[in-house]
Design a protein around this motif. Structure first.
Motif, mmCIF file in Angstrom:
data_model
loop_
_atom_site.group_PDB
_atom_site.id
_atom_site.type_symbol
_atom_site.label_atom_id
_atom_site.label_comp_id
_atom_site.label_asym_id
_atom_site.label_seq_id
_atom_site.Cartn_x
_atom_site.Cartn_y
_atom_site.Cartn_z
ATOM 1 N N ALA A 70 0.547 -2.677 -17.349
ATOM 2 C CA ALA A 70 0.708 -1.468 -18.164
ATOM 3 C C ALA A 70 0.678 -0.196 -17.323
ATOM 4 O O ALA A 70 1.504 0.706 -17.522
ATOM 5 N N MET A 71 -0.257 -0.115 -16.383
ATOM 6 C CA MET A 71 -0.375 1.119 -15.602
ATOM 7 C C MET A 71 0.884 1.425 -14.782
ATOM 8 O O MET A 71 1.391 2.550 -14.841
ATOM 9 N N PRO A 72 1.447 0.490 -14.024
ATOM 10 C CA PRO A 72 2.669 0.833 -13.282
ATOM 11 C C PRO A 72 3.868 1.122 -14.183
ATOM 12 O O PRO A 72 4.712 1.959 -13.840
ATOM 13 N N PRO A 94 -2.918 19.577 -8.492
ATOM 14 C CA PRO A 94 -1.871 20.611 -8.487
ATOM 15 C C PRO A 94 -1.425 20.911 -9.918
ATOM 16 O O PRO A 94 -1.861 20.268 -10.876
ATOM 17 N N THR A 95 -0.532 21.850 -10.062
ATOM 18 C CA THR A 95 -0.026 22.217 -11.388
ATOM 19 C C THR A 95 0.624 21.036 -12.087
ATOM 20 O O THR A 95 0.422 20.827 -13.290
ATOM 21 N N SER A 96 1.381 20.236 -11.361
ATOM 22 C CA SER A 96 2.045 19.078 -11.936
ATOM 23 C C SER A 96 1.858 17.871 -11.033
ATOM 24 O O SER A 96 1.930 17.982 -9.803
ATOM 25 N N LEU A 97 1.640 16.704 -11.641
ATOM 26 C CA LEU A 97 1.542 15.465 -10.871
ATOM 27 C C LEU A 97 2.873 14.739 -10.772
ATOM 28 O O LEU A 97 3.013 13.812 -9.986
ATOM 29 N N ARG A 98 3.841 15.148 -11.558
ATOM 30 C CA ARG A 98 5.145 14.499 -11.520
ATOM 31 C C ARG A 98 5.792 14.765 -10.159
ATOM 32 O O ARG A 98 6.047 15.902 -9.780
ATOM 33 N N GLY A 99 6.010 13.711 -9.396
ATOM 34 C CA GLY A 99 6.594 13.842 -8.075
ATOM 35 C C GLY A 99 5.603 14.229 -6.986
ATOM 36 O O GLY A 99 5.996 14.407 -5.833
ATOM 37 N N PHE A 100 4.327 14.355 -7.341
ATOM 38 C CA PHE A 100 3.305 14.736 -6.355
ATOM 39 C C PHE A 100 2.993 13.545 -5.455
ATOM 40 O O PHE A 100 2.698 12.449 -5.924
ATOM 41 N N ALA A 101 3.045 13.748 -4.141
ATOM 42 C CA ALA A 101 2.842 12.676 -3.171
ATOM 43 C C ALA A 101 1.365 12.546 -2.815
ATOM 44 O O ALA A 101 0.752 13.487 -2.303
ATOM 45 N N ALA A 102 0.801 11.390 -3.093
ATOM 46 C CA ALA A 102 -0.577 11.097 -2.718
ATOM 47 C C ALA A 102 -0.768 9.588 -2.774
ATOM 48 O O ALA A 102 -0.181 8.910 -3.618
ATOM 49 N N MET A 148 -9.031 7.073 -17.673
ATOM 50 C CA MET A 148 -9.566 7.757 -16.499
ATOM 51 C C MET A 148 -8.795 9.054 -16.360
ATOM 52 O O MET A 148 -8.093 9.474 -17.288
ATOM 53 N N GLU A 149 -8.883 9.725 -15.212
ATOM 54 C CA GLU A 149 -8.099 10.928 -14.978
ATOM 55 C C GLU A 149 -6.632 10.557 -14.728
ATOM 56 O O GLU A 149 -6.311 9.433 -14.316
ATOM 57 N N ASP A 150 -5.729 11.518 -14.970
ATOM 58 C CA ASP A 150 -4.334 11.319 -14.590
ATOM 59 C C ASP A 150 -4.266 11.029 -13.095
ATOM 60 O O ASP A 150 -5.040 11.590 -12.305
ATOM 61 N N THR A 151 -3.322 10.196 -12.700
ATOM 62 C CA THR A 151 -3.334 9.656 -11.344
ATOM 63 C C THR A 151 -1.954 9.719 -10.703
ATOM 64 O O THR A 151 -0.960 9.332 -11.329
ATOM 65 N N PRO A 152 -1.865 10.179 -9.440
ATOM 66 C CA PRO A 152 -0.567 10.228 -8.755
ATOM 67 C C PRO A 152 0.080 8.849 -8.642
ATOM 68 O O PRO A 152 -0.610 7.824 -8.503
ATOM 69 N N ARG A 184 5.880 4.666 -14.090
ATOM 70 C CA ARG A 184 7.328 4.775 -13.896
ATOM 71 C C ARG A 184 7.965 5.657 -14.976
ATOM 72 O O ARG A 184 8.879 6.434 -14.714
ATOM 73 N N LEU A 185 7.437 5.571 -16.179
ATOM 74 C CA LEU A 185 7.969 6.342 -17.295
ATOM 75 C C LEU A 185 7.660 7.831 -17.162
ATOM 76 O O LEU A 185 8.530 8.683 -17.382
ATOM 77 N N TYR A 186 6.420 8.159 -16.770
ATOM 78 C CA TYR A 186 5.979 9.559 -16.751
ATOM 79 C C TYR A 186 6.089 10.217 -15.372
ATOM 80 O O TYR A 186 6.034 11.443 -15.267
ATOM 81 N N GLY A 187 6.195 9.434 -14.322
ATOM 82 C CA GLY A 187 6.195 10.000 -12.976
ATOM 83 C C GLY A 187 4.801 10.117 -12.398
ATOM 84 O O GLY A 187 4.618 10.501 -11.239
ATOM 85 N N TYR A 188 3.797 9.787 -13.162
ATOM 86 C CA TYR A 188 2.393 9.702 -12.769
ATOM 87 C C TYR A 188 1.720 8.884 -13.865
ATOM 88 O O TYR A 188 2.330 8.617 -14.914
#
Length: 310
Positions: A169-171, A83-91, A188-192, A175-179
């Protein structure tokens, strides 16, 4: 050029959109022969976590050139399905299997009516097989390094490093970025965020992860599909314990685990990802091809067959 080389040169995966059962639009690519054939299987390739489906295009070319129709696709939040933004995206991982992969199974039944359905699953892509309700209709499966990231199963020599990277590190970054901003880190790719929660939960059972609550044993279990699980001895994620932990969920399937050392194919390393690099077309890809065609491992294949878990 050989006939297969001519076929491959003429083939380009064609883009498509598929609307999942919850209305989300997924993107992917299809390699489809001009004439339908009820004897020809269609292969769905399930990607690893946060790996774009384009990564598997050369392998899809190979399967197509050897007589299969092929579907590749991106899970929601990744690549063609971002989607346009991953911040707050549910997956979540369970969404990727129970909804997204399920949508691809539906497309295969609709667009390739009457043809057998086979699956290739890389890493989490093997777990996704067990989550889709109609995966019971799958005929044959090849998995590569398929597991669901239980940290105690990581290779002993790299366990603490992987734990710090993926489970600490990943979690925190998520938490900082929202994704998880994996792309800018080159990981890797940005991740929900929901996928990160599933990945980083430190439990040995999938159903105890956030999106797996209430599932009990994985419901579909892949039905009675014949499964070839391929693993490499230098894959820090795909250890014997990790591969067989996932295989244990497929109780009704015929399961074969082929464990390959890079030395057996003249390499120093292969790891978790390189199986799908085109340099292994002659040495590793025929193993998957033979299983998808006949449901057997050639006696000339490298590696050691390990007894599947009971």
């Amino acid at each position: 050029m050989t006939q297969q080389e001519v076929i491959r040169a003429a083939c380009v995966g064609q883009p498509f959109r598929e609307v999942a059962g919850d209305g989300f639009s997924l993107g992917g690519f299809v390699w489809q022969h001009a004439e339908p054939d009820p004897q020809r299987a269609v292969v769905i390739i399930n990607a690893a976590t946060s790996v774009r489906c384009r990564f598997y295009s050369r392998f899809a070319d190979y399967l197509y050139a050897h007589g299969f129709d092929v579907l590749t696709y991106d899970y929601r939040g990744i690549g063609e399905s971002r989607p346009t933004s991953l911040r707050g995206f549910a997956a979540s991982w369970s969404d990727w299997g129970a909804v997204d992969f399920e949508a691809m199974l539906g497309r295969a039944r609709r667009e390739f009516a009457g043809q057998p359905i086979d699956v290739v699953g890389h890493s989490f892509g093997g777990c996704a097989l067990a989550l889709a309700p109609t995966a019971t209709q799958v005929r044959r499966v090849v998995t590569m390094g398929a597991q669901f990231a239980y940290w105690r199963d990581y290779a002993l020599g790299q366990r603490l490093q992987l734990l710090a990277k993926w489970h600490v590190a990943m979690p925190l970054l998520t938490r900082l970025y929202g994704y998880f901003p994996g792309k800018r880190l080159g990981w890797m790719e940005d991740t929900p965020a929901g996928v990160v929660r599933d990945w980083t939960t430190r439990t040995h059972r999938y159903e105890l992860r956030p999106s797996g609550q209430g599932l009990g044993r994985l419901p579909a279990g892949g039905g009675k599909a014949a499964i070839l699980a391929i693993s490499l001895t230098d894959d820090p994620f795909g250890t014997v314990a990790a591969i067989e932990r996932l295989l244990g969920y497929f109780e009704q399937s015929r399961r074969v685990h082929l464990r390959i050392s890079p030395r057996e194919i003249g390499e120093r390393e292969v790891g978790h990802f390189a199986f799908f690099h085109s340099r292994f077309e002659a040495r590793l890809w025929p193993i998957a091809l033979g299983w998808l065609r006949q449901g057997e491992v050639s006696t000339e294949a490298p590696g050691t067959l390990i007894q599947a878990p009971l």
